[in-house]
Write a protein that holds these residues in place. Structure first.
Motif, PDB file in Angstrom:
ATOM      1  N   LYS A 196       0.977  -0.907  -0.011  1.00  0.00           N
ATOM      2  CA  LYS A 196      -0.271  -0.008  -0.048  1.00  0.00           C
ATOM      3  C   LYS A 196       0.462   0.948  -0.391  1.00  0.00           C
ATOM      4  CE  LYS A 196      -3.883   2.380   0.225  1.00  0.00           C
ATOM      5  NZ  LYS A 196      -4.400   3.037  -0.832  1.00  0.00           N
ATOM      6  N   LYS A 197       0.610   2.209  -1.315  1.00  0.00           N
ATOM      7  CA  LYS A 197       1.090   3.613  -1.594  1.00  0.00           C
ATOM      8  C   LYS A 197       0.743   4.404  -1.563  1.00  0.00           C
ATOM      9  CE  LYS A 197       6.228   1.930  -1.121  1.00  0.00           C
ATOM     10  NZ  LYS A 197       6.971   2.298  -0.128  1.00  0.00           N
ATOM     11  N   GLU A 198       0.637   5.449  -0.438  1.00  0.00           N
ATOM     12  CA  GLU A 198      -0.303   6.671  -1.073  1.00  0.00           C
ATOM     13  C   GLU A 198      -0.664   7.256  -2.535  1.00  0.00           C
ATOM     14  OE1 GLU A 198      -1.777  10.771   1.601  1.00  0.00           O
ATOM     15  OE2 GLU A 198       0.428  10.293   1.487  1.00  0.00           O
ATOM     16  N   ASP A 249      -3.463   5.896  -3.631  1.00  0.00           N
ATOM     17  CA  ASP A 249      -4.818   6.311  -3.094  1.00  0.00           C
ATOM     18  C   ASP A 249      -4.799   7.756  -4.168  1.00  0.00           C
ATOM     19  OD1 ASP A 249      -5.569   5.404  -0.738  1.00  0.00           O
ATOM     20  OD2 ASP A 249      -3.892   6.640   0.270  1.00  0.00           O
ATOM     21  N   LYS A 295      -5.895  17.104  -1.654  1.00  0.00           N
ATOM     22  CA  LYS A 295      -6.988  16.424  -0.405  1.00  0.00           C
ATOM     23  C   LYS A 295      -8.017  17.681   0.266  1.00  0.00           C
ATOM     24  CE  LYS A 295      -3.903  13.473   1.029  1.00  0.00           C
ATOM     25  NZ  LYS A 295      -3.131  12.561   2.206  1.00  0.00           N
TER      26      LYS A 295
END
Length: 428
Positions: free
Chosen positions: A3-5, A120, A143
């Motif tokens: 998992k990588k942002e 993400d 964001k």
């Protein structure tokens, strides 16, 4: 699952045809810049300085030099067991084999690579711009606006706006109109070719548009997303950014490095630019040398005069030679008594004794006037220019040329001698 942002996808497969003979044997992102660097060093350094440790580099045109330079990513601290840098060339698939046919098509063909990191966000970058940017700040903006896509933009002179994708935004920064290289631009807010996509939005758009020929972000993906109600925002960047896609902009960006107070500073500690460091000898400035306002690469030997120029590693400038307002790339040789004015001389080129480059009045180049202009002499890598010849402005030379290639010992302004396997002996 890993998992990588946010991961980065760096588009580095372009030929860079507007750089003429400089990219005859090498992709534009691998062209030398600022003496010791390659153009691709800047986005790669931005990534690691921004905390992005997973980068896919999409290559296509003449990738050998680029692949060798990147290696396993050691100079940028991208030699990681999980993530790091991965070179992504086109590959054969069952049923068909496709080259990358557009910017978004190249990303689409690497969906599997991106999916393994379950990101993400995906940052899309070009491999041929000179700038420093903290992508983490841009991600915070993405964001904060609950954006689906954020585009980095900057104001440009309105007369140059037709070269770019142009944005119109509302008071919140949301993009209300997008024009891809318009004839009559309605704004001067230009896309920098830097995008942050929320991963589900990017994936669904690429799959939906996968049959589109020459699938491109500016022409297809961004309009598709806006028409489908996605939230597109413009992140305005106010720092230094240079598209070095033409010989003029490439030469100018190099010359800006040697200003008394350079607008783009390679020496600051805060945001370092990393590159592959070859083991070379120290540079040497002889007693006979005169050097002012120059960048000098490691291993250079200067015996003549050098003024207002960028000199690459292991360049030799012989006694009696004079170099002014020029870019001399790695391992080039300038013969004794040669005079070089406003020239770009590529890697391993040899300039003979008492040759004179960059004289006379401007004249349109007869080989390709839109490329070879700006009053420059452009000499491709591994080229040889014989002794005692005189070469005008807006000229191009590629290959091992001989005295007989210069009638009367001269190549007038606007002329070209292009010697390759495809165009051996062609001159104009």
């Amino acid at each position: 699952m890993i998992k990588k942002e946010m991961i980065a996808m760096l588009l580095a497969g372009g030929q860079g045809s507007r750089l003429g003979v400089l990219t005859d044997n090498v992709a534009k992102p691998a062209v030398s810049f600022g003496g010791k660097y390659r153009i691709i060093d800047f986005p790669l350094s931005n990534c690691i300085n921004s905390g992005i440790d997973t980068v896919g580099v999409l290559t296509q045109y003449r990738p050998l030099r680029l692949n060798t330079h990147i290696g396993i990513g050691i100079p940028w601290d991208l030699d990681r067991n999980v993530g790091g840098v991965t070179v992504l060339p086109p590959f054969e698939k069952i049923g068909n084999t496709d080259w990358y046919t557009g910017t978004a098509n190249a990303i689409y063909q690497n969906l599997e690579f991106m999916e393994q990191y379950n990101p993400d966000y995906v940052l899309i970058l070009s491999g041929d711009h000179i700038y420093k940017m903290d992508y983490e700040v841009m991600l915070d903006y993405h964001k904060a606006n609950k954006a689906d896509i954020t585009l980095a933009v900057m104001p440009v002179p309105i007369e140059e706006a037709s070269r770019f994708g142009i944005m119109v935004t509302d008071e919140t920064g949301r993009i209300t109109e997008f024009q891809e290289k318009p004839e009559h631009p309605v704004s001067n807010l230009a896309s920098m070719g830097i995008y942050i996509f929320s991963w589900p939005v990017l994936k669904s758009a690429l799959i939906a548009l996968r049959e589109q020929s020459n699938l491109d972000f500016g022409k297809h993906v961004l309009p598709y997303c806006r028409e489908n109600g996605k939230r597109l925002f413009a992140y305005e960047f106010n720092g230094y950014w240079k598209d070095v896609g033409t010989l003029g902009s490439y030469w100018q960006a190099n010359m800006e490095l040697i200003d008394v107070i350079p607008e783009f500073n390679l020496y600051e500690e805060f945001w370092k630019i990393y590159t592959r460091g070859d083991i070379v000898t120290p540079d040497y400035i002889a007693e006979t040398a005169v050097v002012d306002r120059c960048v000098i690469g490691e291993g250079a030997e200067i015996y003549g005069e050098v003024h207002n120029s960028v000199i690459g590693p292991a360049v030799r400038i012989s006694e009696g030679a004079v170099v002014r307002d020029s870019i001399i790339m790695q391992d080039a040789y300038i013969g004794s008594g040669a005079e070089i004015n406003r020239a770009i001389i590529a890697q391993n080129a040899v300039i003979g004794d008492h040759a004179v480059l960059g004289i006379g009045e401007d004249a349109p180049n007869v080989y390709n006037r839109s490329v070879y202009s700006y009053g420059l002499v452009t000499v491709g890598e591994n080229s040889v220019i014989p002794s005692d010849v005189r070469i005008g402005r807006n000229t191009a030379i590629l290959g091992e040329t001989l005295a007989e290639d210069y009638p009367g010992g001269e190549l007038p302004s606007g002329g070209a001698i292009i010697k390759t396997e495809e165009k051996d002996g062609e001159s104009a």
